[in-house]
Design a protein around this motif. Structure first.
Motif, mmCIF file in Angstrom:
data_model
loop_
_atom_site.group_PDB
_atom_site.id
_atom_site.type_symbol
_atom_site.label_atom_id
_atom_site.label_comp_id
_atom_site.label_asym_id
_atom_site.label_seq_id
_atom_site.Cartn_x
_atom_site.Cartn_y
_atom_site.Cartn_z
ATOM 1 N N UNK A 46 1.187 -1.511 -0.192
ATOM 2 C CA UNK A 46 -0.065 0.119 -0.221
ATOM 3 C C UNK A 46 1.068 1.318 0.326
ATOM 4 N N UNK A 47 1.677 1.338 0.715
ATOM 5 C CA UNK A 47 2.833 2.978 1.005
ATOM 6 C C UNK A 47 3.862 2.740 -0.113
ATOM 7 N N UNK A 48 3.939 1.597 -1.060
ATOM 8 C CA UNK A 48 4.803 1.483 -2.795
ATOM 9 C C UNK A 48 3.385 2.024 -3.326
ATOM 10 N N UNK A 49 2.901 1.694 -3.241
ATOM 11 C CA UNK A 49 1.704 1.801 -4.729
ATOM 12 C C UNK A 49 0.712 3.758 -4.548
ATOM 13 N N UNK A 50 0.937 3.937 -2.886
ATOM 14 C CA UNK A 50 0.797 5.345 -2.340
ATOM 15 C C UNK A 50 2.285 5.698 -2.775
ATOM 16 N N UNK A 51 3.726 6.160 -3.258
ATOM 17 C CA UNK A 51 4.701 6.580 -3.421
ATOM 18 C C UNK A 51 4.928 6.517 -5.039
ATOM 19 N N UNK A 52 4.447 5.789 -5.655
ATOM 20 C CA UNK A 52 4.127 5.365 -6.949
ATOM 21 C C UNK A 52 3.293 6.847 -7.640
ATOM 22 N N UNK A 58 12.205 9.630 -4.941
ATOM 23 C CA UNK A 58 12.834 8.035 -5.257
ATOM 24 C C UNK A 58 12.644 7.039 -4.443
ATOM 25 N N UNK A 59 12.575 6.108 -4.527
ATOM 26 C CA UNK A 59 12.633 4.714 -4.489
ATOM 27 C C UNK A 59 13.292 3.728 -3.769
ATOM 28 N N UNK A 60 13.819 3.235 -3.545
ATOM 29 C CA UNK A 60 15.049 1.888 -3.020
ATOM 30 C C UNK A 60 14.659 1.136 -2.293
ATOM 31 N N UNK A 61 14.134 -0.153 -2.768
ATOM 32 C CA UNK A 61 14.056 -1.656 -1.966
ATOM 33 C C UNK A 61 15.727 -1.959 -2.182
ATOM 34 N N UNK A 62 15.641 -2.794 -0.792
ATOM 35 C CA UNK A 62 16.311 -3.677 -0.569
ATOM 36 C C UNK A 62 16.162 -5.174 -0.072
ATOM 37 N N UNK A 63 17.063 -6.312 -0.835
ATOM 38 C CA UNK A 63 17.032 -7.077 0.046
ATOM 39 C C UNK A 63 17.413 -8.400 -0.357
ATOM 40 N N UNK A 68 12.120 -12.035 -7.180
ATOM 41 C CA UNK A 68 11.024 -11.773 -8.802
ATOM 42 C C UNK A 68 11.455 -10.827 -8.957
ATOM 43 N N UNK A 69 12.240 -9.700 -9.015
ATOM 44 C CA UNK A 69 13.338 -7.859 -8.593
ATOM 45 C C UNK A 69 12.617 -7.319 -10.063
ATOM 46 N N UNK A 70 12.167 -8.239 -11.054
ATOM 47 C CA UNK A 70 12.280 -7.911 -12.756
ATOM 48 C C UNK A 70 10.631 -7.281 -12.604
ATOM 49 N N UNK A 71 9.858 -8.478 -11.560
ATOM 50 C CA UNK A 71 8.806 -8.136 -11.418
ATOM 51 C C UNK A 71 8.095 -7.205 -10.939
ATOM 52 N N UNK A 72 8.274 -7.457 -9.808
ATOM 53 C CA UNK A 72 8.580 -5.701 -8.790
ATOM 54 C C UNK A 72 8.903 -4.218 -9.141
ATOM 55 N N UNK A 75 6.289 -3.171 -11.605
ATOM 56 C CA UNK A 75 4.700 -2.454 -10.938
ATOM 57 C C UNK A 75 5.085 -1.482 -10.670
ATOM 58 N N UNK A 76 6.463 -1.155 -9.860
ATOM 59 C CA UNK A 76 6.961 0.044 -8.881
ATOM 60 C C UNK A 76 7.064 0.936 -10.329
ATOM 61 N N UNK A 77 7.057 0.864 -11.999
ATOM 62 C CA UNK A 77 7.656 1.435 -13.300
ATOM 63 C C UNK A 77 7.767 1.037 -14.447
ATOM 64 N N UNK A 78 6.212 0.785 -15.027
ATOM 65 C CA UNK A 78 6.594 0.127 -16.320
ATOM 66 C C UNK A 78 7.251 0.377 -17.079
#
Length: 85
Positions: A46-52, A58-63, A68-72, A75-78
């Motif tokens: 929900x937070x990421x969708x709101x921030x989109x 800018x978003x930085x996701x770490x893991x 499925x990094x490509x899918x994520x 989704x964040x930036x088609x």
């Protein structure tokens, strides 16, 4: 600079949407693989969708565990090519 959990940031946005993100330019999410985990994943998604909707944040996701990094990224930036992830 503030360091908060995704849950805390969502709380801040719900309580004061006009000011909660006023000075935010970068959001770093550690343990992004929590996207697939129950309530915490729902809050994070929900937070990421709101921030989109905010092109100025800018978003930085770490893991180390997301498979499925490509899918994520899609989704964040088609518009962003998967190879840039």
């Amino acid at each position: 600079m503030e360091i908060v959990t995704p849950e805390r940031l969502m709380h801040m946005i719900r309580n004061n949407p006009g000011e909660a993100l006023a000075d935010v330019g970068l959001v770093v999410v550690d343990e992004a693989h929590h996207l697939g985990q129950g309530r915490r994943g729902f809050v994070l998604e929900s937070l990421l969708a709101l921030l989109q909707a905010r092109s100025d944040v800018r978003l930085v996701l770490l893991s180390a565990a997301v498979g499925n990094k490509g899918d994520i990224a899609s989704w964040l930036d088609p518009q962003r090519p998967e190879r840039e992830v």
